[in-house]
Design a protein around this motif. Structure first.
Motif, PDB file in Angstrom:
ATOM      1  N   GLU A 138       0.830  -1.216   0.000  1.00 26.64           N
ATOM      2  CA  GLU A 138       0.000   0.000   0.000  1.00 26.64           C
ATOM      3  C   GLU A 138       0.862   1.263   0.000  1.00 26.64           C
ATOM      4  O   GLU A 138       0.515   2.255  -0.639  1.00 26.64           O
ATOM      5  CB  GLU A 138      -0.958  -0.005   1.190  1.00 26.64           C
ATOM      6  CG  GLU A 138      -1.978  -1.117   1.161  1.00 26.64           C
ATOM      7  CD  GLU A 138      -2.890  -1.118  -0.062  1.00 26.64           C
ATOM      8  OE1 GLU A 138      -3.081  -0.066  -0.696  1.00 26.64           O
ATOM      9  OE2 GLU A 138      -3.419  -2.189  -0.390  1.00 26.64           O
TER      10      GLU A 138
ATOM     11  N   GLU B 117       1.973   1.860  -3.507  1.00 27.73           N
ATOM     12  CA  GLU B 117       0.866   2.397  -4.304  1.00 27.73           C
ATOM     13  C   GLU B 117       0.658   3.884  -3.999  1.00 27.73           C
ATOM     14  O   GLU B 117       0.393   4.674  -4.914  1.00 27.73           O
ATOM     15  CB  GLU B 117      -0.406   1.594  -4.058  1.00 27.73           C
ATOM     16  CG  GLU B 117      -0.330   0.194  -4.641  1.00 27.73           C
ATOM     17  CD  GLU B 117      -1.499  -0.690  -4.266  1.00 27.73           C
ATOM     18  OE1 GLU B 117      -2.485  -0.190  -3.688  1.00 27.73           O
ATOM     19  OE2 GLU B 117      -1.428  -1.901  -4.550  1.00 27.73           O
TER      20      GLU B 117
ATOM     21  N   GLU C 292      -5.253   5.944  -1.496  1.00 27.05           N
ATOM     22  CA  GLU C 292      -4.126   5.075  -1.128  1.00 27.05           C
ATOM     23  C   GLU C 292      -3.591   5.429   0.251  1.00 27.05           C
ATOM     24  O   GLU C 292      -3.166   4.538   1.003  1.00 27.05           O
ATOM     25  CB  GLU C 292      -3.013   5.159  -2.179  1.00 27.05           C
ATOM     26  CG  GLU C 292      -3.383   4.584  -3.536  1.00 27.05           C
ATOM     27  CD  GLU C 292      -3.770   3.114  -3.512  1.00 27.05           C
ATOM     28  OE1 GLU C 292      -3.396   2.386  -2.562  1.00 27.05           O
ATOM     29  OE2 GLU C 292      -4.452   2.671  -4.450  1.00 27.05           O
TER      30      GLU C 292
ATOM     31  N   ASP D 176      -5.583   3.656   2.736  1.00 26.35           N
ATOM     32  CA  ASP D 176      -5.167   2.249   2.785  1.00 26.35           C
ATOM     33  C   ASP D 176      -3.875   2.089   3.581  1.00 26.35           C
ATOM     34  O   ASP D 176      -3.730   1.140   4.360  1.00 26.35           O
ATOM     35  CB  ASP D 176      -4.960   1.693   1.361  1.00 26.35           C
ATOM     36  CG  ASP D 176      -6.251   1.524   0.590  1.00 26.35           C
ATOM     37  OD1 ASP D 176      -7.341   1.563   1.202  1.00 26.35           O
ATOM     38  OD2 ASP D 176      -6.163   1.348  -0.643  1.00 26.35           O
TER      39      ASP D 176
ATOM     40  N   HIS E 150      -3.463  -0.217   6.920  1.00 25.16           N
ATOM     41  CA  HIS E 150      -2.514  -1.324   6.971  1.00 25.16           C
ATOM     42  C   HIS E 150      -1.389  -1.074   7.973  1.00 25.16           C
ATOM     43  O   HIS E 150      -0.868  -2.030   8.559  1.00 25.16           O
ATOM     44  CB  HIS E 150      -1.986  -1.642   5.572  1.00 25.16           C
ATOM     45  CG  HIS E 150      -2.995  -2.375   4.738  1.00 25.16           C
ATOM     46  ND1 HIS E 150      -3.254  -3.714   4.909  1.00 25.16           N
ATOM     47  CD2 HIS E 150      -3.830  -1.950   3.777  1.00 25.16           C
ATOM     48  CE1 HIS E 150      -4.205  -4.086   4.064  1.00 25.16           C
ATOM     49  NE2 HIS E 150      -4.569  -3.036   3.366  1.00 25.16           N
TER      50      HIS E 150
END
Length: 104
Positions: free
Chosen positions: A42, A45, A61, A64, A68
């Protein structure tokens, strides 16, 4: 969800859920290494979207990445309060001085 603390609480609540019904539980069941791998994916990204300059995709992103990161921390028993305490410790300290103190 109104903030990172709410997200952290949701992750903690779902940690003990059935992995068949919760992505968080499934990820945690795979272990800290898998959680770290997903965080890295992630992060990459997010970097790609930052370089491309797509604000909307970067925002998505980044969300995310935060999710995470919290899952990875949870997998290793590091709490959001632990991270906040470290940030408090660094408050008012020059970034250069803080970085230099870690190499001593």
């Amino acid at each position: 969800m109104s903030g990172i603390r709410d997200l952290d609480a949701t992750i903690a609540a779902r940690a003990g859920a059935d992995p068949d019904g919760s992505w968080t539980a499934k990820l945690l069941a795979k272990g800290p290494e898998k959680c770290a791998e997903k965080f890295g994916e992630e992060a990459i990204e997010a970097i790609i979207e930052a370089v491309k300059g797509d604000r909307e995709r970067l925002t998505s992103e980044a969300a995310d990445v935060l999710y995470h990161l919290l899952v990875m921390l949870h997998a290793r028993g590091v709490t959001l309060a632990d991270v906040e305490a470290e940030l408090d410790r660094r408050a008012g300290v020059s970034g250069l001085a803080e970085k230099a103190s870690r190499s001593e």
